[in-house]
Design a protein around this motif. Structure first.
Motif, PDB file in Angstrom:
ATOM      1  N   GLU A   6      -5.745   8.560   4.000  1.00 29.46           N
ATOM      2  CA  GLU A   6      -6.568   7.927   2.784  1.00 29.46           C
ATOM      3  C   GLU A   6      -6.274   6.364   3.088  1.00 29.46           C
ATOM      4  O   GLU A   6      -5.295   5.733   3.466  1.00 29.46           O
ATOM      5  CB  GLU A   6      -5.886   8.184   1.585  1.00 29.46           C
ATOM      6  N   TRP A   7      -7.516   5.742   2.988  1.00 33.40           N
ATOM      7  CA  TRP A   7      -7.562   4.315   3.208  1.00 33.40           C
ATOM      8  C   TRP A   7      -8.052   3.436   1.927  1.00 33.40           C
ATOM      9  O   TRP A   7      -9.061   4.084   1.294  1.00 33.40           O
ATOM     10  CB  TRP A   7      -8.306   4.165   4.334  1.00 33.40           C
ATOM     11  N   PHE A   8      -7.692   2.170   1.661  1.00 31.10           N
ATOM     12  CA  PHE A   8      -8.495   1.461   0.630  1.00 31.10           C
ATOM     13  C   PHE A   8      -8.203  -0.177   0.787  1.00 31.10           C
ATOM     14  O   PHE A   8      -7.547  -0.388   1.632  1.00 31.10           O
ATOM     15  CB  PHE A   8      -7.813   1.759  -0.597  1.00 31.10           C
ATOM     16  N   TYR A   9      -9.292  -0.681   0.186  1.00 29.39           N
ATOM     17  CA  TYR A   9      -9.592  -2.174   0.500  1.00 29.39           C
ATOM     18  C   TYR A   9      -8.775  -2.698  -0.708  1.00 29.39           C
ATOM     19  O   TYR A   9      -9.153  -2.474  -1.983  1.00 29.39           O
ATOM     20  CB  TYR A   9     -10.850  -2.422   0.526  1.00 29.39           C
ATOM     21  N   LYS A  10      -8.113  -3.904  -0.507  1.00 32.95           N
ATOM     22  CA  LYS A  10      -7.853  -4.775  -1.718  1.00 32.95           C
ATOM     23  C   LYS A  10      -8.422  -6.103  -1.924  1.00 32.95           C
ATOM     24  O   LYS A  10      -8.876  -6.149  -2.912  1.00 32.95           O
ATOM     25  CB  LYS A  10      -6.316  -4.991  -1.375  1.00 32.95           C
ATOM     26  N   ASP A  27      -3.705  -1.337 -17.251  1.00 29.50           N
ATOM     27  CA  ASP A  27      -2.393  -1.453 -17.206  1.00 29.50           C
ATOM     28  C   ASP A  27      -2.020  -2.252 -15.822  1.00 29.50           C
ATOM     29  O   ASP A  27      -3.033  -2.417 -15.037  1.00 29.50           O
ATOM     30  CB  ASP A  27      -1.678  -0.180 -17.027  1.00 29.50           C
ATOM     31  N   GLY A  28      -0.928  -2.394 -15.649  1.00 29.10           N
ATOM     32  CA  GLY A  28      -0.531  -2.954 -14.247  1.00 29.10           C
ATOM     33  C   GLY A  28       0.806  -2.467 -14.093  1.00 29.10           C
ATOM     34  O   GLY A  28       1.701  -2.539 -14.842  1.00 29.10           O
ATOM     35  N   GLY A  29       0.963  -2.022 -12.860  1.00 32.64           N
ATOM     36  CA  GLY A  29       2.312  -1.385 -12.557  1.00 32.64           C
ATOM     37  C   GLY A  29       2.700  -1.694 -10.747  1.00 32.64           C
ATOM     38  O   GLY A  29       1.887  -1.973 -10.115  1.00 32.64           O
ATOM     39  N   GLU A  30       4.044  -1.645 -10.547  1.00 36.99           N
ATOM     40  CA  GLU A  30       4.435  -1.776  -9.338  1.00 36.99           C
ATOM     41  C   GLU A  30       4.141  -0.964  -8.355  1.00 36.99           C
ATOM     42  O   GLU A  30       4.287   0.381  -8.817  1.00 36.99           O
ATOM     43  CB  GLU A  30       6.046  -2.217  -9.358  1.00 36.99           C
ATOM     44  N   GLU A  31       4.004  -1.132  -6.919  1.00 32.70           N
ATOM     45  CA  GLU A  31       4.189  -0.188  -6.083  1.00 32.70           C
ATOM     46  C   GLU A  31       4.763  -0.706  -4.794  1.00 32.70           C
ATOM     47  O   GLU A  31       4.116  -1.619  -4.210  1.00 32.70           O
ATOM     48  CB  GLU A  31       2.516   0.135  -5.491  1.00 32.70           C
ATOM     49  N   ALA A  32       6.202  -0.373  -4.628  1.00 33.42           N
ATOM     50  CA  ALA A  32       7.021  -1.045  -3.602  1.00 33.42           C
ATOM     51  C   ALA A  32       6.725  -0.296  -2.243  1.00 33.42           C
ATOM     52  O   ALA A  32       6.921   0.630  -2.116  1.00 33.42           O
ATOM     53  CB  ALA A  32       8.449  -0.708  -4.132  1.00 33.42           C
ATOM     54  N   GLU A  33       6.501  -1.419  -1.388  1.00 37.33           N
ATOM     55  CA  GLU A  33       5.883  -0.645  -0.128  1.00 37.33           C
ATOM     56  C   GLU A  33       6.212  -1.747   1.049  1.00 37.33           C
ATOM     57  O   GLU A  33       6.622  -2.825   0.708  1.00 37.33           O
ATOM     58  CB  GLU A  33       4.427  -0.558  -0.058  1.00 37.33           C
ATOM     59  N   ILE A  34       6.137  -1.185   2.236  1.00 38.95           N
ATOM     60  CA  ILE A  34       6.365  -1.992   3.332  1.00 38.95           C
ATOM     61  C   ILE A  34       4.981  -2.299   3.912  1.00 38.95           C
ATOM     62  O   ILE A  34       3.895  -1.564   4.043  1.00 38.95           O
ATOM     63  CB  ILE A  34       7.065  -1.549   4.475  1.00 38.95           C
ATOM     64  N   ALA A  35       4.450  -3.556   4.164  1.00 33.19           N
ATOM     65  CA  ALA A  35       3.374  -4.050   4.733  1.00 33.19           C
ATOM     66  C   ALA A  35       3.215  -4.475   6.147  1.00 33.19           C
ATOM     67  O   ALA A  35       4.147  -5.357   6.513  1.00 33.19           O
ATOM     68  CB  ALA A  35       2.402  -5.010   3.758  1.00 33.19           C
ATOM     69  N   GLY A  36       2.321  -4.020   7.270  1.00 32.76           N
ATOM     70  CA  GLY A  36       2.258  -4.470   8.398  1.00 32.76           C
ATOM     71  C   GLY A  36       1.247  -5.748   8.399  1.00 32.76           C
ATOM     72  O   GLY A  36       0.523  -5.867   7.612  1.00 32.76           O
ATOM     73  N   ARG A  51      -5.158   7.567 -13.169  1.00 25.44           N
ATOM     74  CA  ARG A  51      -4.912   8.939 -13.923  1.00 25.44           C
ATOM     75  C   ARG A  51      -6.052   9.570 -14.479  1.00 25.44           C
ATOM     76  O   ARG A  51      -5.886  10.965 -14.581  1.00 25.44           O
ATOM     77  CB  ARG A  51      -3.606   8.651 -14.892  1.00 25.44           C
ATOM     78  N   THR A  52      -6.833   8.792 -14.983  1.00 21.35           N
ATOM     79  CA  THR A  52      -8.353   9.580 -15.512  1.00 21.35           C
ATOM     80  C   THR A  52      -9.033  10.199 -14.481  1.00 21.35           C
ATOM     81  O   THR A  52      -9.669  11.332 -14.897  1.00 21.35           O
ATOM     82  CB  THR A  52      -9.105   8.658 -16.323  1.00 21.35           C
ATOM     83  N   ASN A  53      -9.086  10.022 -13.302  1.00 22.71           N
ATOM     84  CA  ASN A  53      -9.671  10.732 -12.226  1.00 22.71           C
ATOM     85  C   ASN A  53      -9.262  10.196 -10.793  1.00 22.71           C
ATOM     86  O   ASN A  53      -9.309   9.130 -10.629  1.00 22.71           O
ATOM     87  CB  ASN A  53     -11.224  10.507 -12.375  1.00 22.71           C
ATOM     88  N   TYR A  54      -8.838  11.152  -9.997  1.00 25.55           N
ATOM     89  CA  TYR A  54      -8.353  10.765  -8.771  1.00 25.55           C
ATOM     90  C   TYR A  54      -9.464   9.949  -7.879  1.00 25.55           C
ATOM     91  O   TYR A  54      -9.067   9.255  -6.859  1.00 25.55           O
ATOM     92  CB  TYR A  54      -8.041  12.060  -7.890  1.00 25.55           C
ATOM     93  N   LEU A  55     -10.665  10.066  -8.333  1.00 25.15           N
ATOM     94  CA  LEU A  55     -11.708   9.147  -7.535  1.00 25.15           C
ATOM     95  C   LEU A  55     -11.803   7.857  -7.981  1.00 25.15           C
ATOM     96  O   LEU A  55     -12.397   7.101  -7.399  1.00 25.15           O
ATOM     97  CB  LEU A  55     -13.123   9.660  -7.883  1.00 25.15           C
ATOM     98  N   ASN A  56     -10.819   7.610  -9.070  1.00 20.83           N
ATOM     99  CA  ASN A  56     -10.518   6.104  -9.527  1.00 20.83           C
ATOM    100  C   ASN A  56      -9.443   5.439  -8.602  1.00 20.83           C
ATOM    101  O   ASN A  56      -9.230   4.187  -9.040  1.00 20.83           O
ATOM    102  CB  ASN A  56     -10.326   6.010 -10.913  1.00 20.83           C
ATOM    103  N   LEU A  57      -9.011   6.123  -7.277  1.00 20.64           N
ATOM    104  CA  LEU A  57      -7.979   5.159  -6.842  1.00 20.64           C
ATOM    105  C   LEU A  57      -8.413   3.873  -6.184  1.00 20.64           C
ATOM    106  O   LEU A  57      -7.537   2.992  -6.417  1.00 20.64           O
ATOM    107  CB  LEU A  57      -7.708   6.087  -5.600  1.00 20.64           C
ATOM    108  N   ALA A  58      -9.479   3.835  -5.689  1.00 26.38           N
ATOM    109  CA  ALA A  58      -9.945   2.596  -5.055  1.00 26.38           C
ATOM    110  C   ALA A  58     -10.156   1.439  -6.117  1.00 26.38           C
ATOM    111  O   ALA A  58      -9.734   0.387  -6.011  1.00 26.38           O
ATOM    112  CB  ALA A  58     -11.152   2.722  -4.218  1.00 26.38           C
ATOM    113  N   GLY A  59     -10.816   1.905  -7.385  1.00 32.84           N
ATOM    114  CA  GLY A  59     -10.788   1.123  -8.360  1.00 32.84           C
ATOM    115  C   GLY A  59      -9.578   0.613  -9.337  1.00 32.84           C
ATOM    116  O   GLY A  59      -9.550  -0.388  -9.844  1.00 32.84           O
ATOM    117  N   SER A  60      -8.699   1.532  -9.045  1.00 37.62           N
ATOM    118  CA  SER A  60      -7.476   1.103  -9.580  1.00 37.62           C
ATOM    119  C   SER A  60      -6.427   0.161  -8.956  1.00 37.62           C
ATOM    120  O   SER A  60      -5.716  -0.494  -9.509  1.00 37.62           O
ATOM    121  CB  SER A  60      -6.611   2.591  -9.905  1.00 37.62           C
ATOM    122  N   LYS A  61      -7.057  -0.214  -7.762  1.00 40.88           N
ATOM    123  CA  LYS A  61      -6.148  -1.254  -7.002  1.00 40.88           C
ATOM    124  C   LYS A  61      -6.597  -2.694  -7.605  1.00 40.88           C
ATOM    125  O   LYS A  61      -7.562  -3.278  -7.151  1.00 40.88           O
ATOM    126  CB  LYS A  61      -6.463  -1.091  -5.499  1.00 40.88           C
TER     127      LYS A  61
END
Length: 338
Positions: A144-148, A169-178, A206-216
């Protein structure tokens, strides 16, 4: 990360003066002839010299107190550990999702159906488990790939991460970035890795998995340090939410190739397979995915909460306060040139 082969570097600024420094706790040792990590990386590429060697060769006698800078009590301030010093639009910020078992469980719970029916998120995750770790020379399943956004969205350690008026809403996503640069011939090079907070609107997702890109949510943070060299097999850490000086949530996190269904080679191939992602001179910041989220445990961040992200071997924690929207969303109107 293996200590013998890696170096940690930062970018700092005082007024119009920019410098790169090697982290030598509790000090920062300034480098000669290095105003940006980008310029340093491109020099390493052009001269075929390992970046770790170039850093060590350029260490000067100038030293600064890291504590003062890290806490914001110095005239020097920490910048993001990579940027394009001429044009921030030449930095592409993107990410890969469903790479960690913890994140897959969180996503599945968000969009869960009956026990007998797999969500599309889990189908994609299972595809990664089956084909995300190809052997050298082979091409695996696309993650899965997304643009920020571009480099204008990156925030440094200590900077607030703002929840825009249109977000739920706004929430953390703790990650390593290359962190990557592309040479004059269009070949990508991994400069190093850094701690990151990818920051998303999980209520909207959460309202729809297709909102993943828009949730970023576009703003996100990386740093404060860039780790050059070392090992990405297993990286442990901790993410915490602080409210009014007290921790209201924390969790141990694990990342690295051992904890992921896609190996780094596969993630990098599928990002850089696009010609447009190999434009000479560009910078790329790519988030590798999150292990767990406070939202998945019912925590909803409030204005002023501090998101604290620490990965072992990646230097000092990345800390950013959340800044809630102070105005309502406004209708955006597009004018016609007819």
């Amino acid at each position: 990360m293996t200590k013998h082969s890696s170096v940690r570097i930062v970018q700092i600024q005082k007024g119009k003066q920019r410098r790169v420094a090697w982290v030598d706790e509790p000090l920062l040792r300034l480098l000669d002839e290095a105003a940006s990590i980008y310029d340093l990386a491109m020099t390493a590429v052009a001269s075929s010299v390992p970046l770790t060697s170039l850093v060590r060769d350029r260490v000067s006698a100038e030293r600064l107190d890291y504590d003062q800078i890290y806490s914001g009590q110095s005239d020097w301030r920490l910048l993001v550990p990579i940027d394009h010093p001429i044009d921030p639009a030449r930095c592409l910020v993107s990410g890969t999702g469903l790479t960690h078992l913890g994140s897959a469980a969180n996503r599945d719970a968000m969009h869960g159906k009956g026990d007998h029916e797999l969500t599309d998120s889990m189908r994609m995750f299972k595809a990664g488990l089956e084909g995300g770790r190809p052997s050298a020379g082979d091409i695996g399943t696309a993650p899965e790939w997304f643009y920020k956004g571009t480099g204008t969205i990156l925030r440094a350690h200590g900077d607030p991460l703002a929840v825009p008026p249109y977000a739920e809403d706004g929430g953390e996503e703790a990650e390593i970035a290359g962190v990557y640069v592309v040479d004059d011939g269009g070949r990508p090079y991994r400069v190093g890795m850094t701690a990151g907070n990818e920051f998303s609107d999980h209520k909207f997702e959460r309202t729809n998995y297709l909102n993943l890109a828009g949730s970023k949510l576009r703003t996100c943070s990386i740093g404060p340090e860039l780790v050059v060299g070392g090992d990405f097999q297993t990286v442990t850490g901790e993410v915490a939410i602080e409210r009014a000086g007290h921790r209201v949530w924390q969790d141990a996190i694990t990342t690295g190739e051992v904890a992921m269904c896609h190996n780094l080679r596969n993630i990098e191939h599928h990002h850089f397979k696009f010609d447009a992602h190999r434009r000479p001179g560009d910078v790329h910041v790519h988030f590798y995915g999150a292990h767990s989220l406070s939202f998945g445990e019912g925590v909803h961040l409030q204005d002023g909460d501090v998101m604290n992200i620490h990965f072992d071997g990646f230097g000092r924690p990345l800390r950013n306060p959340l800044q809630a929207a102070t105005r309502q969303a406004q209708k955006v109107t597009v004018e016609s040139l007819l």
